[in-house]
Write a protein that holds these residues in place. Structure first.
Motif, mmCIF file in Angstrom:
data_model
loop_
_atom_site.group_PDB
_atom_site.id
_atom_site.type_symbol
_atom_site.label_atom_id
_atom_site.label_comp_id
_atom_site.label_asym_id
_atom_site.label_seq_id
_atom_site.Cartn_x
_atom_site.Cartn_y
_atom_site.Cartn_z
ATOM 1 N N ALA A 1 4.509 6.469 -6.523
ATOM 2 C CA ALA A 1 3.670 7.385 -7.291
ATOM 3 C C ALA A 1 4.036 8.846 -7.020
ATOM 4 C CB ALA A 1 2.202 7.148 -6.978
ATOM 5 N N ALA A 2 4.591 9.103 -5.836
ATOM 6 C CA ALA A 2 5.004 10.464 -5.473
ATOM 7 C C ALA A 2 6.371 10.818 -6.062
ATOM 8 C CB ALA A 2 5.037 10.608 -3.952
ATOM 9 N N TYR B 1 0.831 -1.206 0.000
ATOM 10 C CA TYR B 1 0.000 0.000 0.000
ATOM 11 C C TYR B 1 0.867 1.258 0.000
ATOM 12 C CZ TYR B 1 -3.432 3.427 1.601
ATOM 13 O OH TYR B 1 -4.225 4.542 1.729
ATOM 14 N N PHE B 2 1.837 1.313 0.927
ATOM 15 C CA PHE B 2 2.638 2.522 1.041
ATOM 16 C C PHE B 2 3.710 2.621 -0.042
ATOM 17 C CE2 PHE B 2 1.057 2.854 5.515
ATOM 18 C CZ PHE B 2 0.487 4.113 5.362
ATOM 19 N N ASP C 1 -1.976 9.787 5.594
ATOM 20 C CA ASP C 1 -2.874 8.655 5.357
ATOM 21 C C ASP C 1 -3.459 8.147 6.669
ATOM 22 O OD1 ASP C 1 -3.786 5.879 4.461
ATOM 23 O OD2 ASP C 1 -3.004 6.706 2.610
ATOM 24 N N ILE D 1 3.654 11.364 3.875
ATOM 25 C CA ILE D 1 2.705 10.506 3.152
ATOM 26 C C ILE D 1 2.022 9.554 4.126
ATOM 27 C CG2 ILE D 1 2.530 8.611 1.486
ATOM 28 C CD1 ILE D 1 4.734 10.033 -0.143
ATOM 29 N N GLU E 1 3.524 1.680 -3.093
ATOM 30 C CA GLU E 1 2.880 2.161 -4.314
ATOM 31 C C GLU E 1 2.595 3.653 -4.227
ATOM 32 O OE1 GLU E 1 -0.467 -0.436 -4.963
ATOM 33 O OE2 GLU E 1 0.782 -1.972 -5.918
ATOM 34 N N LYS E 2 2.196 4.133 -3.055
ATOM 35 C CA LYS E 2 1.965 5.570 -2.867
ATOM 36 C C LYS E 2 3.278 6.350 -2.962
ATOM 37 C CE LYS E 2 -2.271 6.681 -0.549
ATOM 38 N NZ LYS E 2 -2.847 7.590 0.445
#
Length: 230
Positions: free
Chosen positions: A69-70, A62-63, A175, A171, A65-66
């Protein structure tokens, strides 16, 4: 797995070499702790909890991928939940291993060291500190100047590592805040690629962060349940 070369046996993960040059992390249900009690701060495996490897992998996916993406560099490539594995880019660790802690609140070892000068729970400005991975010496703190002086990393690599740490922490904190949770501090591991570029490695899981809800500490196992509740 039996056809892959085992590179390293860790406390909570094993590392294998893949034919394409990448590595495979196999998440285990072993947890750090003492006397059968789960404690992410301990340096030895103390117990096995069924499903912990799976949920740690899920949170890491989950993290990562975030974070990817950043535009922040990590070793994450892909994951296989059915086999509890994660494919990652190869990376070298700094020295013999370096842990990086980002602190939004003054708690834990920070208060044990500096409690005479600051109140427990006081706000900190995403303060970054580094420790050497050395179980025998209790993971001692090390300064930027020392890291550069002994050749563990360059000045530029440290500044990149610090900036990435603070960006990733934001990030994660944002979240968690959206779920009614507050991040007090978090621990990361970083390495570097063949060109010397700093990258986030290892995992981003509940056992590496200290989180509170309504002023009360949330243990990592409960955090997993709250995080994936919706």
């Amino acid at each position: 797995m039996e056809n892959l070369t085992l590179l390293y046996t860790g406390k909570t993960k094993n590392v294998y070499a893949l034919p394409n040059g990448n590595c495979l992390l196999k998440f285990k249900d072993d947890c750090t702790g003492k006397d059968g009690v789960f404690d992410p701060g301990e340096n030895a495996v103390g117990l096995t909890i069924e499903g912990v490897g799976d949920v740690n992998l899920r949170m890491s996916i989950y993290f990562f991928e975030k974070i990817n993406a950043a535009g922040i560099r990590t070793h994450y490539v892909s994951a296989d939940l059915a086999n509890t594995t994660m494919e990652v880019l190869p990376a070298k660790v700094f020295g013999k291993g370096l842990e990086v802690i980002c602190r939004n609140k003054a708690v834990g070892s920070f208060i044990r060291r500096y409690g005479a000068l600051i109140e427990s729970g006081a706000d900190l400005p995403s303060y970054v500190e580094t420790t050497l991975k050395d179980d025998a010496k209790g993971d001692p703190l090390i300064t930027k100047d020392a890291l550069v002086a002994i050749g563990v990393m360059t000045d530029e690599q440290y500044e990149d590592l610090k900036a990435q740490t603070q960006a990733i922490t934001k990030i994660v904190a944002d979240d968690l805040a959206a779920k009614g949770l507050e991040l007090y501090d978090i621990k990361f591991e970083f390495g570097y690629d063949p060109d010397g570029n700093v990258m986030l490695i290892d995992e981003v899981a509940s056992g590496n962060m200290r989180v509170y809800k309504d002023g009360e500490y949330v243990d990592p196992l409960t955090l997993n349940k709250l995080f994936f509740a919706n």
